[in-house]
Design a protein around this motif. Sequence first.
Motif, mmCIF file in Angstrom:
data_model
loop_
_atom_site.group_PDB
_atom_site.id
_atom_site.type_symbol
_atom_site.label_atom_id
_atom_site.label_comp_id
_atom_site.label_asym_id
_atom_site.label_seq_id
_atom_site.Cartn_x
_atom_site.Cartn_y
_atom_site.Cartn_z
ATOM 1 N N GLU A 146 27.452 85.309 37.164
ATOM 2 C CA GLU A 146 26.096 84.821 36.928
ATOM 3 C C GLU A 146 25.642 85.029 35.482
ATOM 4 O OE1 GLU A 146 26.595 85.457 41.247
ATOM 5 O OE2 GLU A 146 26.995 86.696 39.471
ATOM 6 N N SER A 147 26.334 85.871 34.715
ATOM 7 C CA SER A 147 25.973 86.086 33.319
ATOM 8 C C SER A 147 26.554 85.039 32.386
ATOM 9 C CB SER A 147 26.434 87.477 32.855
ATOM 10 O OG SER A 147 25.683 88.488 33.477
ATOM 11 N N VAL A 148 27.519 84.261 32.880
ATOM 12 C CA VAL A 148 28.161 83.262 32.016
ATOM 13 C C VAL A 148 28.168 81.869 32.632
ATOM 14 C CG1 VAL A 148 29.632 84.943 30.846
ATOM 15 C CG2 VAL A 148 30.450 83.880 32.957
ATOM 16 N N HIS A 149 27.744 81.752 33.899
ATOM 17 C CA HIS A 149 27.821 80.479 34.626
ATOM 18 C C HIS A 149 26.479 80.215 35.293
ATOM 19 C CE1 HIS A 149 29.377 77.459 37.497
ATOM 20 N NE2 HIS A 149 30.452 77.391 36.724
ATOM 21 N N ASP A 150 25.997 78.971 35.226
ATOM 22 C CA ASP A 150 24.672 78.675 35.785
ATOM 23 C C ASP A 150 24.711 78.195 37.228
ATOM 24 O OD1 ASP A 150 25.560 76.058 35.700
ATOM 25 O OD2 ASP A 150 24.154 75.396 34.166
ATOM 26 N N GLY A 151 25.876 78.257 37.854
ATOM 27 C CA GLY A 151 26.032 77.801 39.232
ATOM 28 C C GLY A 151 26.686 76.434 39.326
ATOM 29 N N LYS A 152 26.635 75.665 38.237
ATOM 30 C CA LYS A 152 27.267 74.345 38.198
ATOM 31 C C LYS A 152 28.335 74.271 37.109
ATOM 32 C CE LYS A 152 23.153 71.920 39.903
ATOM 33 N NZ LYS A 152 22.121 70.878 39.610
ATOM 34 N N GLN A 153 28.080 74.944 35.997
ATOM 35 C CA GLN A 153 29.015 74.928 34.886
ATOM 36 C C GLN A 153 28.823 76.186 34.048
ATOM 37 O OE1 GLN A 153 28.012 71.520 32.480
ATOM 38 N NE2 GLN A 153 25.885 72.143 32.246
ATOM 39 N N ASP A 201 19.029 78.862 18.289
ATOM 40 C CA ASP A 201 19.170 78.787 19.743
ATOM 41 C C ASP A 201 19.693 80.076 20.370
ATOM 42 O OD1 ASP A 201 18.785 77.367 22.082
ATOM 43 O OD2 ASP A 201 20.830 76.590 22.131
ATOM 44 N N GLY A 202 19.356 81.208 19.781
ATOM 45 C CA GLY A 202 19.770 82.484 20.369
ATOM 46 C C GLY A 202 21.267 82.668 20.427
ATOM 47 N N GLN A 203 21.996 82.132 19.439
ATOM 48 C CA GLN A 203 23.458 82.213 19.449
ATOM 49 C C GLN A 203 24.020 83.048 18.303
ATOM 50 O OE1 GLN A 203 25.086 78.250 19.546
ATOM 51 N NE2 GLN A 203 24.080 77.716 21.455
ATOM 52 N N VAL A 204 23.151 83.574 17.442
ATOM 53 C CA VAL A 204 23.625 84.213 16.215
ATOM 54 C C VAL A 204 23.072 85.627 16.079
ATOM 55 C CG1 VAL A 204 23.752 84.024 13.699
ATOM 56 C CG2 VAL A 204 23.763 81.939 15.113
ATOM 57 N N PHE A 205 23.956 86.579 15.766
ATOM 58 C CA PHE A 205 23.547 87.920 15.356
ATOM 59 C C PHE A 205 23.070 87.820 13.905
ATOM 60 C CE2 PHE A 205 26.972 88.444 18.452
ATOM 61 C CZ PHE A 205 26.484 89.420 19.310
ATOM 62 N N LEU A 206 21.866 88.285 13.621
ATOM 63 C CA LEU A 206 21.291 88.162 12.280
ATOM 64 C C LEU A 206 21.080 89.551 11.673
ATOM 65 C CD1 LEU A 206 18.596 85.372 12.830
ATOM 66 C CD2 LEU A 206 20.796 85.147 11.669
ATOM 67 N N HIS A 207 21.828 89.838 10.614
ATOM 68 C CA HIS A 207 21.734 91.133 9.943
ATOM 69 C C HIS A 207 21.224 90.916 8.527
ATOM 70 C CE1 HIS A 207 22.572 95.170 8.601
ATOM 71 N NE2 HIS A 207 23.157 95.489 9.737
ATOM 72 N N SER A 208 20.176 91.618 8.150
ATOM 73 C CA SER A 208 19.645 91.507 6.793
ATOM 74 C C SER A 208 20.609 92.154 5.802
ATOM 75 C CB SER A 208 18.284 92.197 6.695
ATOM 76 O OG SER A 208 17.333 91.528 7.491
ATOM 77 N N TYR A 209 20.807 91.461 4.681
ATOM 78 C CA TYR A 209 21.642 92.033 3.620
ATOM 79 C C TYR A 209 21.304 91.375 2.297
ATOM 80 C CZ TYR A 209 25.523 93.346 0.654
ATOM 81 O OH TYR A 209 26.265 93.830 -0.390
ATOM 82 N N SER A 210 21.133 92.193 1.276
ATOM 83 C CA SER A 210 20.876 91.705 -0.072
ATOM 84 C C SER A 210 21.890 92.333 -1.012
ATOM 85 C CB SER A 210 19.452 92.058 -0.527
ATOM 86 O OG SER A 210 19.259 91.710 -1.873
ATOM 87 N N GLN A 211 22.766 91.509 -1.538
ATOM 88 C CA GLN A 211 23.808 92.027 -2.413
ATOM 89 C C GLN A 211 23.214 92.647 -3.673
ATOM 90 O OE1 GLN A 211 25.905 89.193 -4.695
ATOM 91 N NE2 GLN A 211 26.694 90.918 -5.891
ATOM 92 N N GLU A 212 22.088 92.086 -4.153
ATOM 93 C CA GLU A 212 21.457 92.615 -5.365
ATOM 94 C C GLU A 212 20.968 94.048 -5.177
ATOM 95 O OE1 GLU A 212 21.137 89.650 -4.231
ATOM 96 O OE2 GLU A 212 21.789 88.377 -5.888
ATOM 97 N N GLU A 234 18.148 87.181 33.142
ATOM 98 C CA GLU A 234 18.141 86.558 31.823
ATOM 99 C C GLU A 234 19.593 86.256 31.464
ATOM 100 O OE1 GLU A 234 18.369 89.221 28.314
ATOM 101 O OE2 GLU A 234 16.983 90.491 29.449
ATOM 102 N N TRP A 235 19.789 85.537 30.353
ATOM 103 C CA TRP A 235 21.153 85.191 29.954
ATOM 104 C C TRP A 235 21.809 86.269 29.105
ATOM 105 C CZ3 TRP A 235 24.066 82.266 32.477
ATOM 106 C CH2 TRP A 235 23.651 81.060 33.026
ATOM 107 N N GLY A 236 21.061 87.327 28.780
ATOM 108 C CA GLY A 236 21.657 88.369 27.963
ATOM 109 C C GLY A 236 22.126 87.812 26.631
ATOM 110 N N LEU A 237 23.373 88.125 26.272
ATOM 111 C CA LEU A 237 23.927 87.654 25.009
ATOM 112 C C LEU A 237 24.847 86.451 25.207
ATOM 113 C CD1 LEU A 237 23.733 91.035 24.815
ATOM 114 C CD2 LEU A 237 24.327 90.477 22.477
ATOM 115 N N ALA A 238 24.739 85.792 26.355
ATOM 116 C CA ALA A 238 25.541 84.590 26.595
ATOM 117 C C ALA A 238 25.211 83.543 25.546
ATOM 118 C CB ALA A 238 25.255 84.046 27.991
ATOM 119 N N GLY A 239 26.228 82.858 25.078
ATOM 120 C CA GLY A 239 26.055 81.854 24.038
ATOM 121 C C GLY A 239 26.322 82.390 22.650
ATOM 122 N N ASN A 240 26.534 83.711 22.506
ATOM 123 C CA ASN A 240 26.768 84.271 21.173
ATOM 124 C C ASN A 240 28.015 83.654 20.547
ATOM 125 O OD1 ASN A 240 29.193 86.387 21.178
ATOM 126 N ND2 ASN A 240 28.130 86.582 23.155
ATOM 127 N N ALA A 241 27.898 83.290 19.279
ATOM 128 C CA ALA A 241 29.008 82.591 18.616
ATOM 129 C C ALA A 241 29.195 83.010 17.168
ATOM 130 C CB ALA A 241 28.791 81.077 18.686
#
Length: 863
Positions: A787-794, A709-720, A686-693
């Motif tokens: 192999e965790s960051v490169h697909d074999g071509k790019q 697109d599986g690129q964001v860490f999502l943490h719930s938070y409510s300031q109220e 699998e790609w693991g956390l590759a693409g995280n931004a």
Amino acid sequence: MIMPSLTNDTVTDSFDAETFAFDTHSTPHDFAPLEDAIAYVRDLVAPVWPLKDYVAVTPYAGFANQHFLAAHQQLQSVSTCQLLPSLRELAKSFAAKRFHIHDIELALGEWRFQSTSTASLFPDACDMTVNDILRYLHLDPTENETAAANLESLKTLSSWFDLANSTNWSNIILDEIGKHCAAYYENGQSSWQNPWKHLSLLEAWRSAATVDYNMDCLGLVGFRASIAALPHSARQIISQSLHLLGVPQQLWPQYLHCLVLSMPGWFAWTKYQTDYSPTASSTRSDFEDLLAIALTYESKLAQLTEFSVDWQAYWRGVGKRSESTGLQKNWLMRMILLRAHELSVERGLLQSINVKSAHLPEVSETQIKSRKVAQIVCCIDVRSERIRRNLEASSESIETFGFAGFFGVPIEHLEVGQVSGVSQVPVLIKPQIQVREGILDEPLSHTLAAISASAVRTRTEAIWKKFQYSATSCFSFVESMGGVFGWKSFASTQHHLGLFSRSILKWFAPLSSPQRGPTLCGLNEQGFDHRKQAELAAAVLRNIGLIDDFARLIVLCGHAAQTVNNPLSASLDCGACGGHSGKPNARFAALLLNQSYVREHLAERGIVIPADTFFIAAVHNTTSDEIELCDLQHLPESHQKDIEQLRRCARFASQQTRQERSTALGAPSTNNLLQRCLDWSEIRNEWGLAGNAAFVAGPRAMTRGINLDGQVFLHSYSQEKDPQSTTLELIMTAPLIVAHWINLQYYASTVDQAHYGSGTKTIHNPVGNFGILSGNSGDLRTGLPMESVHDGKQFYHHPLRLLAVIAAPRAKITPIIRKHAMLESLLSNQWMHLVVVDNEKFYRYQGNNAWQWIQQRSESLHS
């Protein structure tokens, strides 16, 4: 032999440490005491954890108090380490329209707007224009990369000797050191143990080196005999070696740093042993011992070959070349192009966010619509973004939350029959509770029988391994057991047979072994009585933001990856659980929250959980995207329809997520993802956390329905729900920092595989049950495989520094940044970026408590 200096002038004055200063605010001027030089270098090195709890760590952690570009300059002065993406990759990203001219304009303007202290890093390079950068982008990348590499960094003496004599001593020394470290730290993989493991690293090496003729046979005649005459103190050996090498005292920190970066893996491992391992103590000095060992090889090479280097003259030459306008412009242009790419990603994310929902309570929908059937709490891991989005799309009765995957329960998990457990917590904290596994719904006799069976199994496995690896059984083992392993190999190769075998085992498992699970036994003895258990439960719910409007089912969904023949499998598991599956944490937290006495105490604290709310645990297999529901034997009959609806939603979400991921992996079908779980030859499960931004903390309404697109860490938070900002401070100092570490681990493994990656998986060689080598010798590999960051071509992963987006007022966030120096350093020195959603507007943190309003443009990210 004396290496010719790079200048014709004779150096007679004392060496000036400011000849090549990186950041006058963070780099000490006087390293005369050897202790200071050693401490300086040790602080720059980040640790690496053992394979079993492979923890994502940024290798640049020691540079956080320097500006990002200053750290690149420093690394370049003492090594070939890269901190900036190559021009070739930046040009590819520009050609692919991942960023645009407008982004370059913004990045250049941002650089010019920086404070005087930051911009003064390269004062002669600040007059460049956008056209200069565009011309630079369209030049031949090969020529430009060659020009950028013209700075000859500081080298170890063995490297200079190799250049002068066409030899390979630097690699020979690395192999010798690696050979000893592998044997010394061996942890159960080898049948033959190092006889000096009870000694310190230095003394064990000395004992081995005095009987090892290898260096003498390779040409350093007298090496073995000279080891016996060494001082017994590592510090004395370091001092003696530096004097033998002729390194001036003012250059000691830089030379030691250069030496460390010539074998970053083993030094990272000794940093872990010295400061973070279970046996770490104030008296353990593995890092210093390794410095002494490495310097001994260097000094003996110089002494026995009569080779020397004019270090002062050489260092002045490095400083002069680093100050050249052309080289500075090369670095600065790459920095600006990197920032342009980041600004493009930032714009796309901010344009998609629903700012009007940024300060709504997390569960406001529940107040408006009918009660939810299930609320699912997933890890903030970027792989959870897809499964959460698809779960929500499966039914309006499903609501999801994001929270660190250890669910706030700081536990050490002990399996049945084990005396030591696994720490199921992020490395920033330590376990506070020891949770013992037991036999569920069975009498004590069954538990005792399971413990006995576990002990027998452990002894049998030890005997089997001893037979398997014994020198006397190498032929008899193959002849007697070849047929059995032949079927195993055939079944592993034929994926459908592997799946069939696994299904059969799973079917008969309930018949062959009783159901195991976490228990609350022993908590009182550890000081966690009913009231403290309720306090822990209250903290979990408050930090999630789930304190009212409870659904009938609340699912705590951890995650884990299923792979075969993968030494780095822990890198795909839950980082919040210390590189392990989040399943034990989810099961324990659900068990705790279902206790009647816990709910009574929670009600006293204002958290009233309805009687028909039931907590269950689950685990998301990130390789197959299947969701397993756990411990349903206690589910009330009244909730059977609810659980069936949840199962249908989970199946839909799993299939949709597999469809997305199969495209990203280039898999021919979604079934291929299931086969990858059992394929022992698969190099990219699998790609693991590759693409995280990016990292987003706010109500789910901000991002619900948006394909990130599986690129964001999502943490719930409510300031109220956080009037005192205690949860906000926790998020910014724990989950955000962990996400930053993960982000820079992927970043480093992409921009500098040689130093901070682990090469190709195809030649990985596990060593000592704790690490990885490429082949059979050399440096310990610390980062992610290619192999965790490169697909074999790019490159699949685009190296970008983490963008944090937090829905909270600036007036709440600024004091937190001021309070935590590490957070201030990371943000002000541009190791990550912060944007807040305040009063339906975006503001970017500029450093020094300053904020800039971000005026949004209407064009899309890929216009």
